[in-house]
Design an enzyme around this catalytic site. Sequence first.
Site, PDB file in Angstrom:
ATOM      1  N   ASP A 125       0.856  -1.186   0.000  1.00 11.80           N
ATOM      2  CA  ASP A 125       0.000   0.000   0.000  1.00 11.80           C
ATOM      3  C   ASP A 125       0.897   1.242   0.000  1.00 11.80           C
ATOM      4  O   ASP A 125       1.769   1.349  -0.868  1.00 11.80           O
ATOM      5  CB  ASP A 125      -0.949  -0.055   1.202  1.00 11.80           C
ATOM      6  CG  ASP A 125      -2.018   1.026   1.179  1.00 11.80           C
ATOM      7  OD1 ASP A 125      -3.030   0.847   0.465  1.00 11.80           O
ATOM      8  OD2 ASP A 125      -1.842   2.047   1.857  1.00 11.80           O
TER       9      ASP A 125
ATOM     10  N   TYR B  73      -2.543  11.631   2.913  1.00 11.28           N
ATOM     11  CA  TYR B  73      -3.029  11.601   1.532  1.00 11.28           C
ATOM     12  C   TYR B  73      -2.961  12.996   0.906  1.00 11.28           C
ATOM     13  O   TYR B  73      -2.648  13.134  -0.285  1.00 11.28           O
ATOM     14  CB  TYR B  73      -4.454  11.058   1.483  1.00 11.28           C
ATOM     15  CG  TYR B  73      -4.503   9.551   1.530  1.00 11.28           C
ATOM     16  CD1 TYR B  73      -4.615   8.813   0.365  1.00 11.28           C
ATOM     17  CD2 TYR B  73      -4.399   8.870   2.742  1.00 11.28           C
ATOM     18  CE1 TYR B  73      -4.641   7.426   0.393  1.00 11.28           C
ATOM     19  CE2 TYR B  73      -4.412   7.494   2.787  1.00 11.28           C
ATOM     20  CZ  TYR B  73      -4.531   6.762   1.611  1.00 11.28           C
ATOM     21  OH  TYR B  73      -4.534   5.395   1.654  1.00 11.28           O
TER      22      TYR B  73
ATOM     23  N   HIS C  13      -5.301  -7.419  -0.713  1.00 17.17           N
ATOM     24  CA  HIS C  13      -4.513  -6.225  -0.474  1.00 17.17           C
ATOM     25  C   HIS C  13      -3.718  -6.284   0.829  1.00 17.17           C
ATOM     26  O   HIS C  13      -2.755  -5.545   1.007  1.00 17.17           O
ATOM     27  CB  HIS C  13      -5.463  -5.021  -0.438  1.00 17.17           C
ATOM     28  CG  HIS C  13      -4.783  -3.694  -0.442  1.00 17.17           C
ATOM     29  ND1 HIS C  13      -4.228  -3.138  -1.574  1.00 17.17           N
ATOM     30  CD2 HIS C  13      -4.567  -2.790   0.558  1.00 17.17           C
ATOM     31  CE1 HIS C  13      -3.713  -1.959  -1.281  1.00 17.17           C
ATOM     32  NE2 HIS C  13      -3.898  -1.722   0.003  1.00 17.17           N
TER      33      HIS C  13
END
Length: 388
Positions: free
Chosen positions: A182, A312, A365
Amino acid sequence: MTTTANDISPFRIEIPQEAIDDLRERLARTRWTDELPGTGWERGVPTGYLKELATYWASKFDWRAQEALLNEYPQFTTTIDGQNIHFLHIRSARADATPLLLIHGWPGSVVEFLDLIGPLTDPEAHGDADAPAFHLVIPSVPGFGFSGSITEAGWTDARIAAAFAELMARLDYDRYGVQGGDIGAFIGPQIGRVAPDHVIGVHVNALVTFPSRDPADMAALTEAEQQRLAGMKAFQDDMSAYMQLQGSRPNTIAHALADSPVAQLAWIVEKFKEWTDASKELPEDAIDLDRMLTDISIYWFTDTARSVANSYYERFHDAAMWAPKPRGTTPTGVAVFTTADFAIRRFAEKAHNITHWSEFYAGGHFPALEVPDLLTGDIREFFRTLNH
Protein backbone atom coordinates in the site's frame (compact mmCIF):
# COMPACT_ATOMS: atom_id res chain seq x y z
CA MET A 1 19.76 12.63 32.90
CA THR A 2 20.81 14.21 29.61
CA THR A 3 19.35 13.24 26.27
CA THR A 4 20.52 13.69 22.70
CA ALA A 5 18.67 14.02 19.42
CA ASN A 6 19.60 10.43 18.56
CA ASP A 7 18.21 8.87 21.74
CA ILE A 8 16.16 5.70 21.39
CA SER A 9 13.78 5.06 24.29
CA PRO A 10 11.95 1.87 25.25
CA PHE A 11 8.19 2.04 24.76
CA ARG A 12 5.19 0.13 26.05
CA ILE A 13 1.60 0.47 24.93
CA GLU A 14 -0.50 1.48 27.94
CA ILE A 15 -3.90 2.80 26.93
CA PRO A 16 -5.60 4.47 29.94
CA GLN A 17 -8.67 2.64 31.21
CA GLU A 18 -10.71 5.82 30.88
CA ALA A 19 -10.01 5.78 27.12
CA ILE A 20 -11.33 2.22 26.88
CA ASP A 21 -14.40 3.17 28.93
CA ASP A 22 -14.95 6.22 26.75
CA LEU A 23 -14.83 4.07 23.60
CA ARG A 24 -17.50 1.74 24.98
CA GLU A 25 -19.70 4.63 26.06
CA ARG A 26 -19.47 6.28 22.66
CA LEU A 27 -20.33 3.02 20.93
CA ALA A 28 -23.37 2.63 23.17
CA ARG A 29 -24.57 6.15 22.28
CA THR A 30 -24.29 5.72 18.52
CA ARG A 31 -27.11 7.28 16.52
CA TRP A 32 -27.62 4.69 13.81
CA THR A 33 -28.67 5.54 10.29
CA ASP A 34 -31.36 3.66 8.41
CA GLU A 35 -30.72 2.05 5.04
CA LEU A 36 -32.62 1.34 1.86
CA PRO A 37 -34.28 -2.09 1.79
CA GLY A 38 -32.62 -4.64 -0.43
CA THR A 39 -29.24 -2.90 -0.60
CA GLY A 40 -25.88 -4.28 0.43
CA TRP A 41 -22.19 -3.41 0.41
CA GLU A 42 -22.39 -1.69 -2.98
CA ARG A 43 -23.59 1.47 -1.20
CA GLY A 44 -21.14 1.22 1.69
CA VAL A 45 -21.12 -0.63 5.00
CA PRO A 46 -24.60 -2.04 5.80
CA THR A 47 -26.07 -0.77 9.07
CA GLY A 48 -27.01 -4.24 10.31
CA TYR A 49 -23.50 -5.55 9.85
CA LEU A 50 -21.94 -2.48 11.46
CA LYS A 51 -24.23 -2.73 14.49
CA GLU A 52 -23.12 -6.31 15.11
CA LEU A 53 -19.47 -5.38 14.72
CA ALA A 54 -19.78 -2.37 17.03
CA THR A 55 -21.53 -4.52 19.65
CA TYR A 56 -18.67 -7.03 19.53
CA TRP A 57 -16.10 -4.22 19.76
CA ALA A 58 -17.82 -2.78 22.83
CA SER A 59 -18.68 -5.97 24.73
CA LYS A 60 -16.46 -8.88 23.63
CA PHE A 61 -13.28 -7.49 22.15
CA ASP A 62 -10.47 -7.59 24.74
CA TRP A 63 -8.12 -4.68 24.11
CA ARG A 64 -5.98 -5.54 27.12
CA ALA A 65 -5.24 -8.99 25.70
CA GLN A 66 -4.22 -7.48 22.38
CA GLU A 67 -2.17 -4.81 24.12
CA ALA A 68 -0.32 -7.51 26.06
CA LEU A 69 0.35 -9.39 22.82
CA LEU A 70 1.87 -6.32 21.21
CA ASN A 71 3.93 -5.60 24.31
CA GLU A 72 5.58 -9.01 24.02
CA TYR A 73 7.73 -7.46 21.30
CA PRO A 74 10.47 -4.90 22.02
CA GLN A 75 9.22 -1.43 21.12
CA PHE A 76 10.97 1.92 21.03
CA THR A 77 10.54 5.56 20.09
CA THR A 78 13.00 8.08 18.73
CA THR A 79 12.78 11.56 17.23
CA ILE A 80 13.80 12.03 13.61
CA ASP A 81 13.43 15.33 11.74
CA GLY A 82 11.34 16.66 14.61
CA GLN A 83 8.85 13.78 14.46
CA ASN A 84 8.31 11.00 16.98
CA ILE A 85 8.84 7.57 15.41
CA HIS A 86 7.54 4.42 17.12
CA PHE A 87 8.89 1.04 16.05
CA LEU A 88 9.17 -2.62 16.94
CA HIS A 89 12.70 -4.03 16.79
CA ILE A 90 13.08 -7.80 16.91
CA ARG A 91 16.54 -9.24 16.38
CA SER A 92 17.09 -12.77 15.15
CA ALA A 93 19.41 -15.10 17.02
CA ARG A 94 20.98 -16.05 13.69
CA ALA A 95 24.38 -14.49 13.06
CA ASP A 96 23.71 -14.33 9.31
CA ALA A 97 20.35 -12.54 9.64
CA THR A 98 19.58 -9.69 7.26
CA PRO A 99 18.13 -6.44 8.65
CA LEU A 100 14.68 -5.86 7.15
CA LEU A 101 12.43 -2.81 7.43
CA LEU A 102 8.70 -3.61 7.20
CA ILE A 103 6.41 -0.70 6.26
CA HIS A 104 2.65 -0.86 6.74
CA GLY A 105 0.03 0.97 4.69
CA TRP A 106 -3.42 2.46 5.19
CA PRO A 107 -5.60 1.37 6.90
CA GLY A 108 -2.92 -0.79 8.44
CA SER A 109 -0.48 -0.53 11.32
CA VAL A 110 2.35 -2.51 12.91
CA VAL A 111 -0.35 -5.08 13.73
CA GLU A 112 -0.24 -6.16 10.09
CA PHE A 113 3.09 -7.90 10.56
CA LEU A 114 2.62 -9.86 13.78
CA ASP A 115 2.26 -13.22 12.03
CA LEU A 116 5.47 -12.62 10.05
CA ILE A 117 7.71 -11.92 13.04
CA GLY A 118 8.29 -15.50 14.19
CA PRO A 119 8.88 -17.09 10.76
CA LEU A 120 11.16 -14.28 9.57
CA THR A 121 13.29 -13.96 12.71
CA ASP A 122 13.39 -17.65 13.68
CA PRO A 123 12.77 -19.86 10.64
CA GLU A 124 14.16 -22.94 12.39
CA ALA A 125 11.42 -22.81 15.00
CA HIS A 126 8.82 -22.45 12.24
CA GLY A 127 9.72 -25.49 10.20
CA ASP A 128 12.23 -24.12 7.68
CA ALA A 129 15.80 -24.30 8.95
CA ASP A 130 17.18 -23.53 5.48
CA ALA A 131 15.25 -20.25 5.11
CA PRO A 132 17.04 -16.91 5.52
CA ALA A 133 16.55 -15.09 8.82
CA PHE A 134 15.94 -11.38 9.39
CA HIS A 135 16.34 -8.72 12.06
CA LEU A 136 13.03 -6.84 11.86
CA VAL A 137 12.39 -3.11 12.24
CA ILE A 138 8.66 -2.37 12.05
CA PRO A 139 7.86 1.35 12.40
CA SER A 140 4.56 3.13 12.71
CA VAL A 141 4.54 5.45 9.70
CA PRO A 142 4.92 9.10 10.84
CA GLY A 143 1.47 10.44 11.63
CA PHE A 144 0.08 6.92 12.19
CA GLY A 145 -0.53 4.92 15.34
CA PHE A 146 1.94 5.20 18.18
CA SER A 147 4.22 7.52 16.21
CA GLY A 148 1.51 10.07 16.95
CA SER A 149 0.26 12.95 14.86
CA ILE A 150 2.60 14.92 12.68
CA THR A 151 3.14 18.43 13.99
CA GLU A 152 3.90 20.23 10.73
CA ALA A 153 3.05 20.07 7.05
CA GLY A 154 5.40 18.58 4.49
CA TRP A 155 5.63 14.96 5.58
CA THR A 156 5.71 13.56 2.06
CA ASP A 157 6.61 9.99 1.17
CA ALA A 158 10.13 11.14 0.30
CA ARG A 159 10.52 12.75 3.73
CA ILE A 160 9.24 9.59 5.40
CA ALA A 161 11.68 7.53 3.34
CA ALA A 162 14.57 9.73 4.49
CA ALA A 163 13.41 9.38 8.11
CA PHE A 164 13.30 5.59 7.82
CA ALA A 165 16.77 5.53 6.26
CA GLU A 166 17.96 7.56 9.25
CA LEU A 167 16.21 5.13 11.61
CA MET A 168 18.12 2.19 10.13
CA ALA A 169 21.38 4.12 10.35
CA ARG A 170 20.61 4.99 13.97
CA LEU A 171 20.20 1.27 14.65
CA ASP A 172 23.64 0.66 13.08
CA TYR A 173 22.27 -1.26 10.10
CA ASP A 174 24.50 -0.38 7.17
CA ARG A 175 23.00 -2.82 4.65
CA TYR A 176 19.34 -3.79 4.84
CA GLY A 177 16.25 -4.77 2.92
CA VAL A 178 12.85 -3.08 2.77
CA GLN A 179 9.35 -4.52 2.41
CA GLY A 180 6.12 -2.57 2.11
CA GLY A 181 2.56 -2.67 0.87
CA ASP A 182 0.00 0.00 0.00
CA ILE A 183 1.64 3.33 0.91
CA GLY A 184 4.59 1.19 2.01
CA ALA A 185 4.94 0.27 -1.67
CA PHE A 186 5.46 3.99 -2.40
CA ILE A 187 7.78 4.62 0.55
CA GLY A 188 9.88 1.46 0.13
CA PRO A 189 11.23 2.25 -3.36
CA GLN A 190 11.83 5.83 -2.20
CA ILE A 191 14.19 4.50 0.47
CA GLY A 192 16.06 2.69 -2.28
CA ARG A 193 16.46 6.04 -4.02
CA VAL A 194 17.53 8.08 -0.98
CA ALA A 195 19.86 5.40 0.42
CA PRO A 196 20.99 3.32 -2.59
CA ASP A 197 24.29 2.35 -0.99
CA HIS A 198 22.49 0.86 1.99
CA VAL A 199 19.37 -0.83 0.58
CA ILE A 200 20.11 -4.29 -0.83
CA GLY A 201 16.61 -4.77 -2.20
CA VAL A 202 12.99 -3.67 -1.94
CA HIS A 203 10.08 -6.12 -1.85
CA VAL A 204 6.56 -4.74 -2.34
CA ASN A 205 2.96 -5.86 -2.54
CA ALA A 206 -0.02 -3.78 -3.65
CA LEU A 207 2.28 -1.89 -5.99
CA VAL A 208 0.52 0.74 -8.09
CA THR A 209 1.60 0.79 -11.72
CA PHE A 210 0.42 3.37 -14.24
CA PRO A 211 -0.14 2.62 -17.94
CA SER A 212 2.50 3.92 -20.31
CA ARG A 213 1.60 6.04 -23.30
CA ASP A 214 3.24 3.55 -25.63
CA PRO A 215 0.60 1.96 -27.94
CA ALA A 216 2.83 -1.09 -28.28
CA ASP A 217 2.67 -1.66 -24.52
CA MET A 218 -1.10 -1.47 -24.54
CA ALA A 219 -1.40 -3.79 -27.52
CA ALA A 220 0.84 -6.37 -25.83
CA LEU A 221 -1.23 -6.65 -22.63
CA THR A 222 -2.30 -10.18 -21.80
CA GLU A 223 -5.91 -10.96 -20.94
CA ALA A 224 -5.03 -11.08 -17.23
CA GLU A 225 -3.26 -7.72 -17.50
CA GLN A 226 -6.25 -6.21 -19.30
CA GLN A 227 -8.43 -7.41 -16.44
CA ARG A 228 -6.11 -5.73 -13.93
CA LEU A 229 -6.21 -2.50 -15.87
CA ALA A 230 -10.02 -2.69 -15.93
CA GLY A 231 -9.96 -3.36 -12.19
CA MET A 232 -7.84 -0.29 -11.63
CA LYS A 233 -10.31 1.82 -13.61
CA ALA A 234 -13.22 0.37 -11.61
CA PHE A 235 -11.37 1.30 -8.43
CA GLN A 236 -10.81 4.85 -9.64
CA ASP A 237 -14.43 5.22 -10.78
CA ASP A 238 -16.29 3.58 -7.91
CA MET A 239 -14.02 2.82 -4.94
CA SER A 240 -11.69 5.78 -4.47
CA ALA A 241 -13.94 8.32 -2.73
CA TYR A 242 -12.05 7.78 0.55
CA MET A 243 -8.80 8.73 -1.18
CA GLN A 244 -10.20 11.79 -2.89
CA LEU A 245 -11.66 13.09 0.37
CA GLN A 246 -8.54 12.44 2.45
CA GLY A 247 -6.35 13.81 -0.33
CA SER A 248 -8.31 17.01 -0.80
CA ARG A 249 -10.12 17.83 2.48
CA PRO A 250 -8.45 15.78 5.23
CA ASN A 251 -9.66 17.94 8.11
CA THR A 252 -13.31 17.54 7.12
CA ILE A 253 -13.38 13.74 7.33
CA ALA A 254 -11.07 13.83 10.37
CA HIS A 255 -13.72 15.62 12.44
CA ALA A 256 -16.08 12.67 11.98
CA LEU A 257 -13.43 9.97 12.47
CA ALA A 258 -11.99 11.58 15.62
CA ASP A 259 -15.38 12.03 17.30
CA SER A 260 -17.20 8.81 16.42
CA PRO A 261 -15.70 5.34 16.82
CA VAL A 262 -18.45 3.94 14.59
CA ALA A 263 -17.38 6.37 11.86
CA GLN A 264 -13.79 5.16 12.25
CA LEU A 265 -14.97 1.56 12.27
CA ALA A 266 -17.01 1.96 9.09
CA TRP A 267 -14.28 3.97 7.35
CA ILE A 268 -11.75 1.16 7.78
CA VAL A 269 -13.88 -1.98 7.70
CA GLU A 270 -15.20 -0.99 4.28
CA LYS A 271 -11.66 -1.38 2.96
CA PHE A 272 -11.16 -4.70 4.71
CA LYS A 273 -14.28 -5.84 2.86
CA GLU A 274 -13.45 -4.40 -0.57
CA TRP A 275 -9.72 -5.11 -0.66
CA THR A 276 -9.46 -8.61 0.78
CA ASP A 277 -9.77 -11.82 -1.23
CA ALA A 278 -12.98 -11.49 -3.27
CA SER A 279 -13.89 -15.10 -2.52
CA LYS A 280 -14.48 -14.16 1.14
CA GLU A 281 -17.98 -12.94 1.98
CA LEU A 282 -17.17 -10.78 5.01
CA PRO A 283 -14.01 -9.04 6.23
CA GLU A 284 -13.66 -11.41 9.18
CA ASP A 285 -13.69 -14.35 6.77
CA ALA A 286 -10.42 -13.03 5.36
CA ILE A 287 -8.82 -11.51 8.48
CA ASP A 288 -9.07 -12.55 12.11
CA LEU A 289 -11.76 -10.39 13.72
CA ASP A 290 -9.76 -9.49 16.83
CA ARG A 291 -6.71 -8.64 14.73
CA MET A 292 -8.85 -6.37 12.56
CA LEU A 293 -10.34 -4.62 15.60
CA THR A 294 -6.90 -4.24 17.16
CA ASP A 295 -5.81 -2.34 14.09
CA ILE A 296 -8.92 -0.12 14.18
CA SER A 297 -8.53 0.41 17.92
CA ILE A 298 -5.02 1.76 17.38
CA TYR A 299 -6.41 4.36 14.99
CA TRP A 300 -9.01 5.31 17.60
CA PHE A 301 -6.90 5.32 20.75
CA THR A 302 -4.02 7.28 19.20
CA ASP A 303 -6.40 10.00 17.92
CA THR A 304 -4.50 10.26 14.64
CA ALA A 305 -7.45 10.58 12.22
CA ARG A 306 -6.45 14.08 11.11
CA SER A 307 -2.81 13.17 10.73
CA VAL A 308 -3.53 9.96 8.82
CA ALA A 309 -5.90 11.70 6.42
CA ASN A 310 -3.33 14.45 5.96
CA SER A 311 -0.83 11.90 4.62
CA TYR A 312 -3.03 11.60 1.53
CA TYR A 313 -3.15 15.38 1.16
CA GLU A 314 0.65 15.48 1.21
CA ARG A 315 0.82 12.72 -1.41
CA PHE A 316 -1.73 14.39 -3.69
CA HIS A 317 -0.03 17.79 -3.46
CA ASP A 318 3.60 16.68 -3.72
CA ALA A 319 4.68 17.76 -7.19
CA ALA A 320 8.03 16.00 -6.80
CA MET A 321 6.35 12.66 -6.23
CA TRP A 322 4.53 12.74 -9.57
CA ALA A 323 7.31 14.36 -11.60
CA PRO A 324 9.19 12.13 -14.08
CA LYS A 325 12.27 10.57 -12.55
CA PRO A 326 14.97 8.12 -13.61
CA ARG A 327 14.22 4.41 -13.34
CA GLY A 328 15.15 3.04 -9.93
CA THR A 329 18.27 0.88 -9.73
CA THR A 330 17.61 -1.01 -6.48
CA PRO A 331 16.70 -4.68 -7.05
CA THR A 332 12.95 -4.88 -6.58
CA GLY A 333 10.66 -7.83 -5.96
CA VAL A 334 6.91 -7.64 -6.52
CA ALA A 335 4.21 -9.93 -5.13
CA VAL A 336 0.75 -9.66 -6.72
CA PHE A 337 -2.23 -11.09 -4.85
CA THR A 338 -5.46 -11.94 -6.74
CA THR A 339 -7.61 -9.23 -8.32
CA ALA A 340 -7.11 -6.86 -5.37
CA ASP A 341 -3.74 -5.89 -6.88
CA PHE A 342 -3.48 -4.11 -10.21
CA ALA A 343 0.28 -4.25 -10.79
CA ILE A 344 1.36 -4.97 -14.37
CA ARG A 345 4.97 -5.98 -14.88
CA ARG A 346 5.67 -4.17 -18.17
CA PHE A 347 4.62 -0.90 -16.51
CA ALA A 348 6.46 -1.63 -13.25
CA GLU A 349 9.70 -2.23 -15.13
CA LYS A 350 9.64 1.30 -16.51
CA ALA A 351 9.97 2.70 -12.97
CA HIS A 352 11.75 -0.05 -11.04
CA ASN A 353 14.58 -2.56 -11.45
CA ILE A 354 12.34 -5.64 -11.26
CA THR A 355 14.35 -8.77 -10.48
CA HIS A 356 11.58 -10.90 -8.95
CA TRP A 357 7.87 -11.14 -9.78
CA SER A 358 5.33 -13.49 -8.17
CA GLU A 359 1.60 -13.85 -8.69
CA PHE A 360 -0.68 -15.55 -6.18
CA TYR A 361 -4.29 -16.63 -6.45
CA ALA A 362 -5.20 -16.27 -2.79
CA GLY A 363 -5.16 -13.31 -0.46
CA GLY A 364 -5.72 -9.69 -1.36
CA HIS A 365 -4.51 -6.23 -0.47
CA PHE A 366 -3.49 -7.27 3.06
CA PRO A 367 -1.41 -10.44 2.55
CA ALA A 368 0.42 -10.09 5.87
CA LEU A 369 -2.99 -10.46 7.54
CA GLU A 370 -4.71 -12.76 5.03
CA VAL A 371 -1.99 -15.15 3.81
CA PRO A 372 1.11 -14.49 5.93
CA ASP A 373 2.67 -17.80 4.87
CA LEU A 374 2.59 -16.81 1.19
CA LEU A 375 4.02 -13.35 1.86
CA THR A 376 6.70 -14.76 4.16
CA GLY A 377 7.74 -17.27 1.53
CA ASP A 378 7.97 -14.63 -1.18
CA ILE A 379 10.03 -12.28 1.01
CA ARG A 380 12.43 -15.13 1.75
CA GLU A 381 12.67 -16.11 -1.92
CA PHE A 382 13.37 -12.57 -3.09
CA PHE A 383 16.11 -11.83 -0.58
CA ARG A 384 17.63 -15.27 -1.09
CA THR A 385 18.34 -14.24 -4.70
CA LEU A 386 20.30 -11.13 -3.76
CA ASN A 387 24.04 -10.94 -3.32
CA HIS A 388 24.44 -9.06 -0.05
